[in-house]
Design a protein around this motif. Structure first.
Motif, short mmCIF file in Angstrom:
data_model
loop_
_atom_site.label_atom_id
_atom_site.label_comp_id
_atom_site.label_asym_id
_atom_site.label_seq_id
_atom_site.Cartn_x
_atom_site.Cartn_y
_atom_site.Cartn_z
N ARG A 192 0.81 -1.20 0.11
CA ARG A 192 -0.13 -0.07 -0.13
C ARG A 192 0.78 1.21 -0.04
O ARG A 192 0.53 2.18 -0.79
CB ARG A 192 -0.93 -0.30 1.04
N THR A 193 1.99 1.14 0.72
CA THR A 193 2.82 2.31 0.79
C THR A 193 3.44 2.69 -0.51
O THR A 193 3.38 3.71 -0.97
CB THR A 193 3.98 1.99 2.03
N ALA B 101 -4.90 -2.82 -3.76
CA ALA B 101 -5.84 -2.32 -2.86
C ALA B 101 -5.67 -0.81 -2.80
O ALA B 101 -6.59 -0.09 -2.95
CB ALA B 101 -5.66 -3.02 -1.35
N GLU B 102 -4.52 -0.35 -2.58
CA GLU B 102 -4.15 0.95 -2.46
C GLU B 102 -4.46 1.82 -3.91
O GLU B 102 -5.06 2.92 -3.79
CB GLU B 102 -2.79 1.34 -2.07
N SER C 253 -7.80 -5.91 -0.40
CA SER C 253 -7.43 -7.11 -1.53
C SER C 253 -7.07 -8.28 -0.79
O SER C 253 -6.49 -8.48 0.02
CB SER C 253 -6.25 -6.51 -2.27
N PHE C 254 -7.75 -9.51 -1.50
CA PHE C 254 -7.49 -10.73 -1.03
C PHE C 254 -6.87 -11.45 -2.48
O PHE C 254 -6.94 -11.28 -3.39
CB PHE C 254 -8.66 -11.73 -0.90
N GLU C 255 -5.86 -12.56 -1.87
CA GLU C 255 -5.10 -13.45 -3.14
C GLU C 255 -5.43 -14.65 -2.97
O GLU C 255 -5.97 -15.15 -1.95
CB GLU C 255 -3.60 -13.25 -3.00
N PHE D 263 -6.18 -11.93 -7.69
CA PHE D 263 -6.48 -10.80 -6.65
C PHE D 263 -7.76 -10.34 -6.67
O PHE D 263 -8.31 -9.98 -7.76
CB PHE D 263 -5.56 -9.72 -6.87
N THR D 264 -8.76 -10.28 -5.49
CA THR D 264 -9.96 -9.88 -5.74
C THR D 264 -9.90 -8.34 -4.60
O THR D 264 -9.61 -8.45 -3.48
CB THR D 264 -11.11 -10.63 -4.83
#
Length: 157
Positions: A47-48, A112-113, A125-127, A139-140
């Motif tokens: 995310r960073t 996600a970010e 986000s999920f993998e 990835f969702t």
């Protein structure tokens, strides 16, 4: 005494040598340094990174994944609450076949970010690792349409 995983690879090209160094850092050193929390810390690191490398389009995101050697990213489906991406590469297949890699949380956090910035909604986000003829990571990225971000420059998750 050497273990099987201590055997040094013999890169046949400069690119393979580079990838070996990348894999050493990512798959050996970081998990050792981060310990049990490596998956969640890598997610936040992703995310960073996405905040440091903001992109406006999905095409730019796909190009970034290729340039960063994450793999070939493909947008598979988009609904009103989710986006599904597929990530493939020979490196991913190799890592999974050797069981050297347990997760792709850095990439999940990055996605996600990026989508959070694009949608102005809090995202996660999920993998999912899919093994088969061609190994792939699914990835969702999901969000709640009511969960708006007041300042898109601030990560709320």
């Amino acid at each position: 005494m050497k273990k099987d995983n201590d055997i040094l690879p013999q890169p046949t090209s400069e690119n393979e040598g580079y990838l070996f160094g990348y894999e050493l850092m990512r798959d050996v050193l970081l998990p050792e340094l981060l310990g049990k929390e490596d998956h969640s810390l890598l997610y936040w690191a992703g995310r960073t990174l996405a905040r440091k490398y903001p992109m406006d389009t999905t095409e730019e995101l796909i190009q970034f994944f290729a340039a960063a050697n994450f793999g070939e990213l493909l947008l598979k489906e988009e609904t009103s609450k989710t986006i599904t991406f597929e990530l493939t590469s020979d490196r991913i297949s190799d890592l999974l076949s050797k069981r050297k890699h347990e997760g792709f949380q850095l990439e999940a956090g990055f996605l996600a970010e990026h989508i959070q910035r694009q949608k102005d909604r809090v995202t996660e986000s999920f993998e999912e690792i899919k093994r088969g003829k061609e190994d792939k990571i699914i990835f969702t990225v999901q969000w709640d349409r009511k969960d708006e971000i007041s300042d898109p420059n601030v990560s709320e998750v």
